[in-house]
Design a protein around this motif. Structure first.
Motif, PDB file in Angstrom:
ATOM      1  N   GLY A   1       0.770  -1.234   0.000  1.00 23.98           N
ATOM      2  CA  GLY A   1       0.000   0.000   0.000  1.00 23.98           C
ATOM      3  C   GLY A   1       0.799   1.281   0.000  1.00 23.98           C
ATOM      4  O   GLY A   1       0.232   2.361   0.140  1.00 23.98           O
ATOM      5  N   HIS A   2       2.103   1.190  -0.161  1.00 22.81           N
ATOM      6  CA  HIS A   2       2.920   2.397  -0.188  1.00 22.81           C
ATOM      7  C   HIS A   2       2.892   3.023  -1.575  1.00 22.81           C
ATOM      8  O   HIS A   2       2.783   2.332  -2.582  1.00 22.81           O
ATOM      9  N   GLU A   3       3.013   4.336  -1.614  1.00 17.67           N
ATOM     10  CA  GLU A   3       3.168   5.073  -2.868  1.00 17.67           C
ATOM     11  C   GLU A   3       4.661   5.096  -3.166  1.00 17.67           C
ATOM     12  O   GLU A   3       5.441   5.677  -2.404  1.00 17.67           O
ATOM     13  N   VAL A   4       5.073   4.448  -4.254  1.00 20.71           N
ATOM     14  CA  VAL A   4       6.494   4.252  -4.530  1.00 20.71           C
ATOM     15  C   VAL A   4       6.890   4.985  -5.806  1.00 20.71           C
ATOM     16  O   VAL A   4       6.344   4.724  -6.875  1.00 20.71           O
ATOM     17  N   ALA A   5       7.847   5.897  -5.670  1.00 24.85           N
ATOM     18  CA  ALA A   5       8.434   6.584  -6.828  1.00 24.85           C
ATOM     19  C   ALA A   5       9.744   5.885  -7.162  1.00 24.85           C
ATOM     20  O   ALA A   5      10.702   5.953  -6.385  1.00 24.85           O
ATOM     21  N   ASP A   6       9.778   5.193  -8.287  1.00 24.52           N
ATOM     22  CA  ASP A   6      10.979   4.507  -8.745  1.00 24.52           C
ATOM     23  C   ASP A   6      11.825   5.506  -9.513  1.00 24.52           C
ATOM     24  O   ASP A   6      11.479   5.919 -10.609  1.00 24.52           O
ATOM     25  N   ARG A   7      12.959   5.891  -8.936  1.00 24.04           N
ATOM     26  CA  ARG A   7      13.812   6.927  -9.508  1.00 24.04           C
ATOM     27  C   ARG A   7      14.934   6.361 -10.366  1.00 24.04           C
ATOM     28  O   ARG A   7      15.856   7.055 -10.745  1.00 24.04           O
ATOM     29  N   GLY A   8      14.818   5.055 -10.698  1.00 25.03           N
ATOM     30  CA  GLY A   8      15.733   4.473 -11.662  1.00 25.03           C
ATOM     31  C   GLY A   8      16.808   3.627 -11.022  1.00 25.03           C
ATOM     32  O   GLY A   8      16.839   3.467  -9.826  1.00 25.03           O
ATOM     33  N   PRO A   9      17.616   3.083 -11.904  1.00 28.57           N
ATOM     34  CA  PRO A   9      17.598   3.138 -13.362  1.00 28.57           C
ATOM     35  C   PRO A   9      16.519   2.222 -13.949  1.00 28.57           C
ATOM     36  O   PRO A   9      15.893   1.454 -13.226  1.00 28.57           O
ATOM     37  N   ALA A  10      16.345   2.319 -15.259  1.00 25.90           N
ATOM     38  CA  ALA A  10      15.308   1.550 -15.946  1.00 25.90           C
ATOM     39  C   ALA A  10      15.761   0.144 -16.326  1.00 25.90           C
ATOM     40  O   ALA A  10      14.942  -0.693 -16.676  1.00 25.90           O
ATOM     41  N   ASP A  11      17.072  -0.112 -16.273  1.00 32.12           N
ATOM     42  CA  ASP A  11      17.587  -1.441 -16.587  1.00 32.12           C
ATOM     43  C   ASP A  11      18.877  -1.659 -15.804  1.00 32.12           C
ATOM     44  O   ASP A  11      19.302  -0.778 -15.056  1.00 32.12           O
ATOM     45  N   ASP A  12      19.499  -2.813 -15.992  1.00 30.69           N
ATOM     46  CA  ASP A  12      20.678  -3.147 -15.201  1.00 30.69           C
ATOM     47  C   ASP A  12      21.999  -2.765 -15.880  1.00 30.69           C
ATOM     48  O   ASP A  12      23.063  -3.258 -15.506  1.00 30.69           O
ATOM     49  N   GLY A  13      21.937  -1.859 -16.839  1.00 32.52           N
ATOM     50  CA  GLY A  13      23.166  -1.354 -17.449  1.00 32.52           C
ATOM     51  C   GLY A  13      23.972  -0.533 -16.450  1.00 32.52           C
ATOM     52  O   GLY A  13      23.426   0.058 -15.515  1.00 32.52           O
ATOM     53  N   ARG A  14      25.277  -0.504 -16.638  1.00 34.26           N
ATOM     54  CA  ARG A  14      26.182   0.181 -15.703  1.00 34.26           C
ATOM     55  C   ARG A  14      25.825   1.666 -15.585  1.00 34.26           C
ATOM     56  O   ARG A  14      25.650   2.353 -16.591  1.00 34.26           O
ATOM     57  N   VAL A  15      25.686   2.128 -14.348  1.00 38.23           N
ATOM     58  CA  VAL A  15      25.389   3.529 -14.034  1.00 38.23           C
ATOM     59  C   VAL A  15      26.251   3.952 -12.849  1.00 38.23           C
ATOM     60  O   VAL A  15      26.860   3.116 -12.164  1.00 38.23           O
ATOM     61  N   ASP A  16      26.259   5.236 -12.562  1.00 39.99           N
ATOM     62  CA  ASP A  16      26.993   5.783 -11.422  1.00 39.99           C
ATOM     63  C   ASP A  16      26.032   5.996 -10.254  1.00 39.99           C
ATOM     64  O   ASP A  16      25.086   6.785 -10.357  1.00 39.99           O
TER      65      ASP A  16
END
Length: 147
Positions: free
Chosen positions: A26-41
């Motif tokens: 029931g939580h309101e969840v904002a997914d701030r990324g990333p959109a895939d498992d590619g390398r990110v910082d």
């Protein structure tokens, strides 16, 4: 509860699972990324969640990387953030009760999803204790002003 969550590539799979786990509760969840498992910082994503919490767009934040350590270091650079890297549910509860922690960082490589779910549950279900702890948290806040 309004939650902001993000990861880096090492924490991506657990972040995805936690988004569903939290939404089911029931939580309101904002997914701030990333959109895939590619390398990110990881600092880029730590900042997004930390700013959501600091600006009031989210009540609490959750970050997942390989160890959770880098995310905690980066998130704590944002004024008003008290990010804690936690590997046990009792530590999560104590971080909320004693330190008014507002961002939880998790290990996606060394802690199982089931254990991280238990850590998240403890974090979200524990309130800040106030009292003698309030003065200590105020001193932490004062440290930000001395930068």
């Amino acid at each position: 509860m309004r939650l902001s969550i993000a990861s880096d590539h090492a924490g991506f799979d657990q972040k995805q699972a936690l988004v569903g786990y939290l939404a089911e509760r029931g939580h309101e969840v904002a997914d701030r990324g990333p959109a895939d498992d590619g390398r990110v910082d990881y600092p880029d994503f730590a900042e997004k969640v930390a700013r959501d919490v600091a600006d009031g767009a989210a009540d609490l934040g959750i970050l997942v990387c390989g160890t959770g350590i880098g995310m905690a270091v980066a998130a704590n650079k944002v004024d008003g953030i008290r990010a804690v890297n936690v590997v046990r549910p009792d530590f999560a509860a104590l971080a909320r009760e004693h330190n008014d922690a507002n961002v939880l960082t998790l290990s996606g490589r060394f802690v199982s999803l089931e254990e991280n779910e238990a850590i998240v549950d403890a974090f979200l279900s524990t309130a800040f204790g106030g009292g003698r702890h309030a003065g200590r948290v105020a001193k932490i806040h004062d440290l930000e002003r001395k930068r």
